[in-house]
Design a protein around this motif. Structure first.
Motif, PDB file in Angstrom:
ATOM      1  N   GLN A 318       0.833  -1.210   0.000  1.00 16.93           N
ATOM      2  CA  GLN A 318       0.000   0.000   0.000  1.00 16.93           C
ATOM      3  C   GLN A 318       0.862   1.253   0.000  1.00 16.93           C
ATOM      4  OE1 GLN A 318      -1.373   1.315   4.179  1.00 16.93           O
ATOM      5  NE2 GLN A 318      -1.877  -0.884   4.130  1.00 16.93           N
ATOM      6  N   PRO A 341       3.090   6.099  -2.409  1.00 19.19           N
ATOM      7  CA  PRO A 341       2.052   5.068  -2.423  1.00 19.19           C
ATOM      8  C   PRO A 341       2.489   3.912  -3.324  1.00 19.19           C
ATOM      9  CG  PRO A 341       1.185   7.240  -3.036  1.00 19.19           C
ATOM     10  CD  PRO A 341       2.666   7.336  -3.076  1.00 19.19           C
ATOM     11  N   TRP A 377       1.442   9.244  -9.930  1.00 21.81           N
ATOM     12  CA  TRP A 377       0.950   7.878 -10.077  1.00 21.81           C
ATOM     13  C   TRP A 377       1.618   6.984  -9.037  1.00 21.81           C
ATOM     14  CZ3 TRP A 377       5.230   4.966 -11.139  1.00 21.81           C
ATOM     15  CH2 TRP A 377       6.294   5.606 -11.800  1.00 21.81           C
ATOM     16  N   LYS A 378       1.107   5.773  -8.926  1.00 26.97           N
ATOM     17  CA  LYS A 378       1.752   4.773  -8.076  1.00 26.97           C
ATOM     18  C   LYS A 378       1.926   3.487  -8.870  1.00 26.97           C
ATOM     19  CE  LYS A 378      -2.342   2.604  -5.977  1.00 26.97           C
ATOM     20  NZ  LYS A 378      -3.018   2.216  -4.710  1.00 26.97           N
ATOM     21  N   LEU A 392      -2.946   8.833  -9.877  1.00 23.97           N
ATOM     22  CA  LEU A 392      -3.473   9.115  -8.538  1.00 23.97           C
ATOM     23  C   LEU A 392      -4.435  10.298  -8.524  1.00 23.97           C
ATOM     24  CD1 LEU A 392      -0.255   8.614  -6.385  1.00 23.97           C
ATOM     25  CD2 LEU A 392      -2.299   7.185  -6.397  1.00 23.97           C
ATOM     26  N   SER A 394      -6.171  13.566  -7.675  1.00 26.68           N
ATOM     27  CA  SER A 394      -6.108  14.413  -6.478  1.00 26.68           C
ATOM     28  C   SER A 394      -5.537  13.664  -5.280  1.00 26.68           C
ATOM     29  CB  SER A 394      -7.500  14.940  -6.137  1.00 26.68           C
ATOM     30  OG  SER A 394      -8.397  13.860  -5.892  1.00 26.68           O
ATOM     31  N   GLU A 395      -5.604  12.319  -5.313  1.00 27.78           N
ATOM     32  CA  GLU A 395      -5.051  11.541  -4.207  1.00 27.78           C
ATOM     33  C   GLU A 395      -3.532  11.686  -4.123  1.00 27.78           C
ATOM     34  OE1 GLU A 395      -6.212   7.504  -4.440  1.00 27.78           O
ATOM     35  OE2 GLU A 395      -8.360   7.924  -4.600  1.00 27.78           O
ATOM     36  N   GLY A 396      -2.904  12.116  -5.226  1.00 28.49           N
ATOM     37  CA  GLY A 396      -1.458  12.274  -5.231  1.00 28.49           C
ATOM     38  C   GLY A 396      -0.968  13.347  -4.280  1.00 28.49           C
ATOM     39  N   ALA A 398      -2.106  13.653  -1.233  1.00 29.55           N
ATOM     40  CA  ALA A 398      -2.256  13.142   0.131  1.00 29.55           C
ATOM     41  C   ALA A 398      -0.950  12.505   0.587  1.00 29.55           C
ATOM     42  CB  ALA A 398      -3.394  12.120   0.180  1.00 29.55           C
ATOM     43  N   THR A 402       0.799   7.722   7.277  1.00 33.75           N
ATOM     44  CA  THR A 402       0.274   8.398   8.456  1.00 33.75           C
ATOM     45  C   THR A 402       1.438   8.706   9.385  1.00 33.75           C
ATOM     46  OG1 THR A 402      -0.025   6.361   9.701  1.00 33.75           O
ATOM     47  CG2 THR A 402      -1.852   7.061   8.267  1.00 33.75           C
TER      48      THR A 402
END
Length: 866
Positions: A318, A341, A377-378, A392, A394-396, A398, A402
C-alpha cells in the motif's frame, strides 16, 4: 709499452707503433664503444623504470582536476612486471659494463621481487557450496555465498526477527557452475583486459558482446532441478497468485563504500515458470555498462563479484520507500524517510520526487517535519495481476504515510542501526494488511562530520546571479562547469570531463558518468534513490528534484551549490570550498594491491653515494636499485682511476675547466685527445654543440626572488648562490656527463636539486632523428614541483614536443624532424636546462609563473627561429 703509451703514439700518428700495438689500441676503442652501448641500454631501462614509478605515484594521488585515475588489476600486475623487468635489465647492463663486479645486486633484486610477488598473491573465491539456500538458513556470515543483499536480509529475518518476504537465494556456486559449464569466465576476463575501461564506446561494445554470450548460454540441468525444488514450497503456500521479485545480490554489493546501488537488475512480478530465465538476465546485468564502469572506477576485480540472486515473494504494498537511520545529505543526524504510495521501486529509481518525513533519533522517535510531494501515479497491481502505473489524480497530494506509520519506520531503522552498529539504509513496504515488511538493509555512507553542530542549509548568495532555485540536497558540495543535458543512452558518449550533468530522472543508469562530472542536477528523484547513493560515494555535489533544470541550464556555464539548493549563472570559484578529493577506489582490492607493492617499488632510500650504506645489501626497493645502477654506471665510464675511462673520459674546457666530462663513443672529437681535457672547439658532435649553444644562449639571471611562502631554509644556501651558473667553476655544481658521437649526444645532469637527461640523434635522415628529455625533482613541495613540470611541458609542447607529466616527472620527445629542426630543438632543451632551475620555489605565485612562462616561450621561439 703500456696501453696509454700505445694510444698516445697512435693518436699522434707515430710510425713507431707496431701492428700488434695498433690492434691493441683498436681493441680498446671497440671496448669503449661496447661499454657505451651497455650504458645506453642501462639508461633506456632506467627511463622505463622511472616512468613506471612516476605513473604509479600518479595513480596513488589525485590529479589537479578530475580526482584519482581509476585502474584495474591488470594495471597493477603489468606495472609491477614491467618495473621488475626494467630493473633486471639495468642490473644486467651494469654487470656487463663492470665485468660482473656487481653480481651482489642479484640477491637484493630477488628479495625485492619476491616481496612484490607475495603482495600480489591472489586467492580466487571458492566455487563450492549449495546452489540454492533458503532465506531461513541465511545469516550475515553467508555473504561470500549469497551476496551482501541476501546475507543482510537473512540476518534481519533470523537474528533481528523482523518480517521479510519469503524466498531463497541462488548462490555464487550456481553462478560459477553456469560460467564454468559454458566456458565463459576466462574469455570474459580476457575481453575485459583488452578493453579500456575508461572509454564508454568500448564499454558499450564489450557489454553487448558479453551479454549476448550469456543470453545464449545453457542453464545446467543440475541448477534447473535445484531451482524447481526451491520453488515447490512457495507454489504450495501461495498457489496461482505467486509472483516473485528477483533481486541482484552480487558478492560485494551493498557494502558501505561500494554499494553498487542500482547498478544491477531487479525484476518484479515474475511468474514462477519464468523465474529461472529471468535469473540468467539478472546475471547478464553484471555486464551492463554502468556496473562495468563502476567496477573499473572503484578498482573492483570482475571475478571478485560473482552474481547471486534473491528470489523473493512479491509484497503487495500500500506504501513503500527508503529510510536512512541518519540523514546522509543534511548532516543533522536525524532520521529521514522517503515514501510513495504503492511499491517502493519509484523511490529507488528516481521516477519522481517522493514525500519526505524527518524524525528524531529518540526512542521512540518523533515526527518533526514532513514535505508532501505531488505524486502523479503509483506502481501497483492491475486487475489481471500485472504491474501498472496507476494515476493518482487528487489523491497524489495526500501523504503516503500516516504519522504512526512514519514513526514505525523510523523505529525499525533505529533498531537496525543499533544491531549493526552503523547507520542503515532500509528499504521497506507496508502490505495491504498494514504489516511493515523489511525488503533490504545495508550500511549507508554519512558525512564524517555529521553531528549536532552541522551547518544548516544556506541561503543563496544575493551578490551572485541566481539562475535556478529549488530541489533537495542529495549530496553536499559545490561544483561548476559547462552544462550537459543527457536525455538518452547515446548522449553518454558525448559527456565531457568536468561537465555539469543534467538529467530528467535520477535513474541509476546515469551513474556511469558521475566519475567525470563536476556536479549532478536532476528534475525528478529524491535523496534516497540509487543515483543519489552513488553520487555520495563519489563525493559529487548533487541537487535533485529541480524543476525545469534542463530548460533553464542547457548550454550554460554554471555553479551548483547544493547546500543552498540553487544554481548560479557563470563560474564562481570564490564559493568553491576547499574539499578533499574523493578517492572512489579507496579500500578496494585493486587499490589495496597497488598500495601493498608501492613500498617495494617507489621509495628511494639510497641518497648519498659516499655513504657506506650505498651498497646492494641496503637496497630496499626497485628505486634503490635504479639509483645504485645509474650512479655506478656513470662512475665506471668516467672514473679517472680506470685506464679506459681515463683515456676516453675528458673534462670539458672552455677557457677553464668546467664540471662536465665527455666520453666520445664514435667520432665526436675532431682530433685525437691524449690529455685529461678537451676544448670545446675540438668537438664535432652536432647535437652536443647544439645543446651547448642553448645552454649559453642567454645568461642565467640567478634564482627567482622568494617571498616568505616560497622560502625554504633547507635549500637557502643553494638557492641564493648564483655561482650555480652552468659554466661556473665551483664546488656546488655536481659533475655532469656527456656521451657523444658525431650525430649523438646523451647528457646526464644535475642542476641544483633537479635531475635531467637529454638524449638525441641528429642526422640527414629524419626517420633516425629524435630529441628526448627527462626531468624530475626539485627542492620545493611536491605541489610546486608538479606545477613546474607542467609549465615546462607547456613550453615544450609549443615547439612540437609530445609531453607526458607524471607527478613531478616530465618525459618529452620530438621525433622524425629534419636535421635543422632536430638541432634547434636540442638547443632549446639546453636553454631550458639552465633557465628552469629552482623556479619550483615560486610556482605558488601565479604572477611570477606567468612571467617566467612567457619569457621561456619567447626565448625558445627565438632559438627555433634562428
Amino acid at each position: 709499452m703500456g696501453v696509454l703509451d700505445v694510444l698516445s703514439r697512435w693518436f699522434a700518428g707515430s710510425s713507431q707503433v707496431s701492428p700488434e700495438a695498433a690492434a691493441e689500441a683498436e681493441a680498446l676503442r671497440r671496448q669503449v664503444k661496447a661499454r657505451c652501448a651497455h650504458f645506453r641500454r642501462l639508461l633506456s631501462a632506467n627511463k622505463v623504470a622511472l616512468e613506471i614509478m612516476a605513473d604509479i605515484e600518479e595513480h596513488m594521488t589525485p590529479k589537479a582536476q578530475g580526482g584519482y585515475r581509476p585502474f584495474d588489476m591488470t594495471y597493477v600486475r603489468s606495472s609491477a612486471s614491467r618495473a621488475v623487468a626494467a630493473v633486471f635489465q639495468m642490473i644486467t647492463s651494469l654487470n656487463a659494463l663492470s665485468d660482473r663486479a656487481y653480481d651482489d645486486l642479484r640477491p637484493a633484486f630477488a628479495r625485492i621481487a619476491r616481496q612484490i610477488d607475495s603482495r600480489l598473491g591472489y586467492v580466487p573465491p571458492s566455487h563450492d557450496g549449495p546452489l540454492i539456500l533458503p532465506l531461513q538458513e541465511i545469516r550475515a556470515g553467508d555473504m561470500p555465498l549469497v551476496g551482501g543483499k541476501m546475507a543482510q536480509l537473512g540476518e534481519v529475518a533470523n537474528k533481528v526477527n523482523m518480517p521479510v518476504p519469503d524466498g531463497f537465494a541462488v548462490t555464487a556456486a550456481a553462478y560459477h557452475l553456469f560460467m564454468s559449464v559454458n566456458n565463459l569466465q576466462e574469455s570474459i576476463e580476457q575481453r575485459i583486459r583488452e578493453t579500456d575501461g575508461g572509454d564508454l564506446e568500448s564499454l558499450f561494445e564489450l557489454s553487448r558482446a558479453i551479454q549476448q554470450r550469456i543470453y545464449m548460454a545453457a542453464i545446467p540441468q543440475e541448477l534447473r532441478r535445484a531451482f524447481e525444488d526451491a520453488l515447490a514450497p512457495l507454489r504450495v503456500k501461495y498457489g496461482p497468485r505467486l509472483r516473485l521479485a528477483l533481486r541482484s545480490s552480487a558478492v560485494g554489493e551493498d557494502a558501505k563504500d561500494a554499494s553498487f546501488a542500482g547498478q544491477f537488475a531487479t525484476e518484479l512480478n515474475i511468474e514462477a515458470d519464468d523465474a529461472l530465465e529471468v535469473w540468467r538476465e539478472i546475471l547478464a546485468s553484471k555486464y551492463d555498462v554502468a556496473p562495468m564502469s563502476y567496477r573499473h572506477t572503484r578498482g573492483i576485480m570482475d571475478d571478485s563479484v560473482p552474481m547471486c540472486v534473491g528470489v523473493l515473494v512479491m509484497v503487495d504494498a500500500q506504501a513503500g520507500g527508503v529510510a536512512y537511520s541518519q540523514d546522509p545529505a543534511r548532516q543533522d543526524g536525524g532520521i529521514v524517510i522517503n515514501a510513495v504510495p504503492g511499491l517502493p521501486k519509484v523511490v529507488v529509481d528516481g521516477s519522481y520526487s517522493p514525500d519526505v518525513y524527518r524524525c528524531t533519533r529518540d526512542f521512540p522517535p518523533r515526527l518533526v517535519e514532513k514535505s508532501i510531494a505531488a505524486k502523479p501515479w503509483k506502481l501497483g497491481y492491475g486487475e489481471k495481476g500485472e504491474l501498472e502505473e496507476m494515476p493518482l489524480g487528487s489523491e497524489g497530494a495526500a501523504p503516503a504515510l500516516t504519522e504512526e506509520q512514519a514513526v514505525a519506520v523510523a523505529r525499525e531503522a533505529l533498531i537496525l542501526e543499533e544491531y549493526y552498529g552503523r547507520p542503515q539504509d532500509v528499504e521497506w513496504a507496508f502490505d495491504q494488511s498494514g504489516r511493515l515488511v523489511i525488503l533490504q538493509s545495508r550500511d549507508v555512507k554519512v558525512q564524517e562530520d555529521a553531528a549536532e553542530d552541522a551547518a544548516p542549509a544556506a541561503e543563496p548568495r544575493a551578490d551572485l546571479p541566481l539562475l535556478a532555485r529549488g530541489g533537495v540536497n542529495a549530496s553536499p558540495g559545490v561544483g561548476m562547469g559547462q552544462v550537459y543535458v543527457a536525455r538518452k543512452e547515446s548522449d553518454m558518449l558525448g559527456f565531457p570531463q568536468g561537465g555539469v550533468l543534467v538529467v530528467e530522472q535520477a535513474h541509476p543508469f546515469w551513474a556511469t558518468l558521475l566519475p567525470r562530472a563536476s556536479a549532478l542536477v536532476t528534475e525528478r528523484g529524491g535523496t534516497a534513490g540509487h543515483l543519489a547513493s552513488v553520487a555520495r560515494e563519489y563525493g559529487l555535489p548533487a541537487l535533485f528534484g529541480l524543476p525545469r533544470a534542463a530548460e533553464l541550464m542547457e548550454g550554460r556555464l554554471v555553479t551548483v551549490d547544493t547546500q543552498a539548493c540553487c544554481v548560479y549563472d557563470g563560474l564562481h570559484e570564490d564559493i568553491m570550498p576547499p574539499a578533499p578529493v574523493c578517492n572512489p577506489m579507496a579500500g578496494s582490492p585493486v587499490f589495496a594491491a597497488l598500495e601493498a607493492i608501492v613500498p617495494y617499488i617507489v621509495p628511494l632510500h639510497l641518497l648519498d653515494p659516499s655513504s657506506p650504506e650505498f651498497a646492494p645489501a641496503y637496497c630496499q626497493t626497485l628505486h634503490d636499485i635504479t639509483r645504485f645502477c645509474h650512479e655506478k654506471s656513470v662512475s665506471l665510464l668516467f672514473d679517472q682511476d680506470d685506464s679506459t675511462s681515463k683515456t676516453y673520459g675528458k673534462q670539458l674546457k672552455v677557457g677553464k675547466k668546467l664540471q662536465y666530462w665527455i666520453m666520445d663513443m664514435d667520432d665526436g672529437f675532431k682530433r685525437p685527445v691524449t690529455g685529461p681535457t678537451v676544448e670545446l672547439d675540438n668537438i664535432q658532435s652536432e647535437p652536443m654543440l647544439a645543446l651547448w649553444e642553448g645552454m649559453t644562449f642567454a645568461p642565467w639571471e640567478g634564482p627567482p626572488s622568494l617571498d616568505a611562502s616560497g622560502f625554504m631554509s633547507v635549500v637557502m644556501e643553494s638557492t641564493m648562490k648564483p655561482q650555480l651558473e652552468a659554466t661556473a667553476e665551483n664546488n656546488m655544481v655536481q659533475k655532469n656527463f656527456f656521451i657523444i658521437g658525431r650525430h649523438y649526444v646523451n647528457l646526464q645532469a644535475r642542476f641544483g636539486y633537479h635531475f635531467c637527461t637529454v638524449d638525441a640523434n641528429v642526422t640527414d635522415n629524419p626517420h633516425e632523428n629524435y630529441v628526448s628529455f627527462q626531468f624530475k625533482g626539485g627542492a620545493a613541495s611536491a605541489e610546486r614541483r608538479i606545477a613546474r613540470a607542467r609549465m615546462v611541458a607547456r613550453v615544450l609542447e609549443a615547439q612540437g614536443f609530445r609531453c607526458d607529466v607524471r607527478s613531478d616527472a616530465l618525459f618529452a620527445i620530438a621525433e622524425a624532424r629534419d636535421r635543422e629542426g632536430s638541432r634547434r630543438r636540442v638547443a632549446m632543451l639546453g636553454h631550458m636546462l639552465i633557465h628552469t632551475r629552482q623556479i619550483d620555489m615560486v610556482m605558488h605565485n601565479p604572477v611570477m609563473v606567468q612571467r617566467i612562462e612567457e619569457k621561456l616561450l619567447r626565448e625558445t621561439a627565438a632559438i627555433m627561429a634562428q
